[in-house]
Enzyme design. Sequence first.
Site, mmCIF file in Angstrom:
data_model
loop_
_atom_site.group_PDB
_atom_site.id
_atom_site.type_symbol
_atom_site.label_atom_id
_atom_site.label_comp_id
_atom_site.label_asym_id
_atom_site.label_seq_id
_atom_site.Cartn_x
_atom_site.Cartn_y
_atom_site.Cartn_z
ATOM 1 N N LYS A 677 21.193 17.566 62.864
ATOM 2 C CA LYS A 677 19.870 17.383 63.446
ATOM 3 C C LYS A 677 19.184 18.746 63.507
ATOM 4 O O LYS A 677 19.479 19.574 64.361
ATOM 5 C CB LYS A 677 19.984 16.805 64.867
ATOM 6 C CG LYS A 677 18.640 16.303 65.371
ATOM 7 C CD LYS A 677 18.552 16.150 66.859
ATOM 8 C CE LYS A 677 17.833 17.274 67.560
ATOM 9 N NZ LYS A 677 16.590 17.765 67.037
ATOM 10 N N GLU A 888 14.810 35.201 79.658
ATOM 11 C CA GLU A 888 14.584 35.281 78.213
ATOM 12 C C GLU A 888 13.163 34.797 77.896
ATOM 13 O O GLU A 888 12.777 33.708 78.297
ATOM 14 C CB GLU A 888 15.597 34.415 77.472
ATOM 15 C CG GLU A 888 15.573 34.688 75.994
ATOM 16 C CD GLU A 888 16.572 33.844 75.201
ATOM 17 O OE1 GLU A 888 17.073 34.341 74.200
ATOM 18 O OE2 GLU A 888 16.826 32.695 75.592
#
Length: 1009
Positions: A677, A888
């Site tokens: 995927k 992040e």
Amino acid sequence: MRSLQSEIERRGRQIFELVDNHPESPFSKAGFYQRLMTLSMRDEQLKLQLFRFVDVLPSLGSSGEIVEHLQEYFADSNGSQKISKLLGAGIRLARIVPWISGPALRWNVSEMARQFIAGRNPNDVMRTLRKRRAQKIGFTVDLLGEAVVSETETDEYAARYLDLLESLAHETKEWTDPLGKNSERFPVVNLSVKISALYSQINPADSADAIAHLAPKLRPLLRRARELGAFINFDMESYAHKNTTLELFKTIFTEEEFRDWPHAGIVIQAYLRDSEADLRNLIEWGRARGTRFAVRLVKGAYWDYETSKSRQNGWDCPVYLQKPASDANFETLTRLLLENESIVTAAFGSHNVRSIAHAQAFAEALGIHRSRFEFQLLYGMAGPIKRALVEMGYRVREYCPVGELLPGMSYLVRRLLENTSNEGFLRAKFSENVPVEDLLRDPCEILRRNRNGVPPPSNATINMTTTTPKTDLGAPYENAPLTNFALPENQEKMRAALREQRKQFGRKVPLTINGEKIWTDKIFSSVNPSEPDQIVGYAAEAGIPEAERAVAAARAAFEKWRRTSFEQRCQLVERVAEILDRRRFELSALEVFEVGKPWAQADGDIAEAIDFCTFYARQMRRMGRPRLTQNVPGEASYQHYWPRGVALVIAPWNFPLAILCGMVSAALVTGNTVIMKPSEQSVIIGAMLMEIYEEAGVPPGVLNFLNGKGSVIGAHMVAHKDVDLIAFTGSREVGLWIWETAGKTREGQRELKRVICEMGGKNAMIVDSDADLDEAIVDSIYSAFGFQGQKCSALSRLIVLEENYNRVIERLLGAAASVRVGNPEEPSVVVGPVIDEAAYRRILDYLEVGKSEATLAYQAKDVPPHGYFIPPTIFTGVTPDMRIAREEIFGPVLSVIKVRDLDEAIDVANGTDYALTGGFFSRSPANIERIKAQLEAGNVYINRPCTGAIVGRHPFGGFKMSGGGTKAGGEDYLLNFLIPRVVTENVARHGLAPEKTPEYRDEFLWPKK
Ligand SMILES: Cc1cc2nc3c(=O)[nH]c(=O)nc-3n(C[C@H](O)[C@H](O)[C@H](O)COP(=O)(O)OP(=O)(O)OC[C@H]3O[C@@H](n4cnc5c(N)ncnc54)[C@H](O)[C@@H]3O)c2cc1C
């Protein structure tokens, strides 16, 4: 030809006699330098340390620091003993009285540098030039400087060139030509310029961009030189800049204003294999232009750099690998220049008496008067040869670098390397006393002799060309070479691929389950983030029913696939590697459009995908055969591996091919069946990989391609009882959810699910007080802003020691302001768009957070108005507790944190949830050792960017909240996809045991045909 050789020998001997008439060192100063050279030539290891020490010395502030470094560099007793001879005092003494030894050492090194640097500034250099004038030696002056990292620095450089020109012209107004003949060809004032000093963003893939920036900086200089009657020479630097330098030269001197100006010259490097073609092309251009120009013929100053760079990148090496080949080519090009003397004025830049004598003899044979060409030699070198040439009535010019010690270091180290090189003429003549007849031997003859059995020099054995995957397990693993975009043919291929991919916009891709192409009634689009109204393609979207079908297909295919021999599986992924290689430009171009990758980054992604295939195939061949655990008489006990079952691969968009292909090929080569995927944002690239696997012959059901929402089909399959393994790379949030969900055992589940989980980072780079800022700045900018900061390895915290802080910030902000932001279809763009609107909005929010927490020190202004472009941004005054220092961001945002010392720097670097990559810039061996031992990161990089891991060379992956401790592209990665098993058999019968049990057994896991 015979008579030419005897004439060369006659002239060579004459030069040597003249040299011997005035015995003096070939280098202008002796003492410390001579001792350094002698030590270096005897001991390669010591030479390395000595040159490194010389390199760092000028940047050290205090005597204490100098002595500390001295100890660190020469700590072992062997080095310390030898170095005592150099210093005239032991290291121990240096330690006790640093205020004596520190300055003395610095003085010695500056004196040594002064041997090669003709003056600190324009005034200073005049003293040298006047002395040379008295010796009938002319000059060309070169400005030394730090590597320019910003356009502010290039502007300063251009201004310094102009100043230098004015001052030289003023001071030499009354000077006349030493030979008084053909003087119109040889202006007294001669300036050598380097294009890399005038534009900080030269991209070898984009000469047009470089020329567009360089020409406006050069024109005022050339105009003024013409007014002043001066000569301008373009020096030649590394191979990456060669085509741009040649193009620039031809472009600018074809312009109306300069077309009839004869006082321009350029360098041709004879060590380059393509130098003859370049010279022929230049001569043709010169004839068409119709005005005289000049060429300085040299062998080339970057041999070590070019050979190691091309080895690192897997490129064909642009330079000859045998010294006589460079010498022979120098002679070929000498002849070409002299034969075209009617349009080109030759300058022979060499200290090699054979090369010089050949030029003299050939010119004589053609009847070219000695005043119509010149010899050029470097300041501080080969003084006796210069004198001899003047005495013989030749025109001699000295190349005189001007500048301060610190910026001059790289030049000094190049000279030291050259003078200690085993291959160098000066060393052979003046240090090793090689006999004259050997020194004057025809290089072609030496080459012929080498070919007839005499081994070539050791450095000629380097093997740099191969693109085919290697199956020989004994041979070292070779990575796929990166595309060298400095080569025009590669630029053209990339442009053609971009045009072709544009035509394919709007293509539709189906799901693939059990080999069948499946369309659903839902379809979604993947857009070009540079221009979001452009649809790169449409993809069918899978829902739960398709996910169920895919899991069932993979499960059904597993029994057969697991029993397919590992050799067949290896061959499948190797075929995939070959197809990827063949379709390389097409795939790179697609990445430019679908995820906004700049050219080189896209190419790197394809190369990495190829590497994963070939590397894992190689690893599987090592691991596939059952291996004897211990050699015990009477018992055969073999360990081997079984695949785990059905693997679900969930990949991100930031390395859309490499990570997807890496996880898929690892799973397949180990015998698992796969549902892949790709990320929704890079689904078209994912579909291409499916297509490539099918072309390579993957059986139906073994690899299935599902596209859809992670939150729907991804979540469903992670929890599925028939999925045995999940290989995931992506965000921390999703990664932790997978880790937790997979930990729960469901009804009917056969295996404990294995999760390979790679997540983000908050990567730090520390800049030490003695760091080489030329490198630290460029590499930090690249690590933080390359591919828009969207790599999990990207730099997001720059930790700077306060001693260096102001200088680092000044250069860093200038460098950031010079980075090109724009549509990555243009090859010189470094920062493109971020992936999609959601990322764009999220990063903008972070910018607001940053503004409220810290100081906005820099933000790019000119970013394209459409598309998801985030301006590269730098915050200063950041403290470790701030959100921008902890979370992040995944965008081009850099936080700079100032610290007192290295202790604090390490605390700050480690004080994060993550441990993915980390970097350090320093020239202190002791500090480097500390970082190696203490920095918490899966990948620690010293004195280089913290991104750009290479398969096999830098196995990649982190720990803490960055991942489960697996290393993609590492030797043990495949173990994560396998179940180890041991089969033990008693092979003794009544005490009779086979004498020897083979270390490896042929597979007993697969039915033989
Ligand atoms: C005035 C002047 C200006 C110069 N300008 C430039 C310039 O703009 N750009 C530039 O790149 N160089 C330039 N050079 C050349 C360079 O700096 C060296 O000085 C020169 O290459 C040394 O060659 P040589 O003929 O003096 O010595 P030699 O000892 O005969 O040759 C040494 C050279 O051979 C080559 N070589 C060494 N080992 C090998 C090997 N194993 N296989 C193949 N080749 C090998 C290398 O080029 C090395 O420098 C210039 C030199 C001079 C004198």
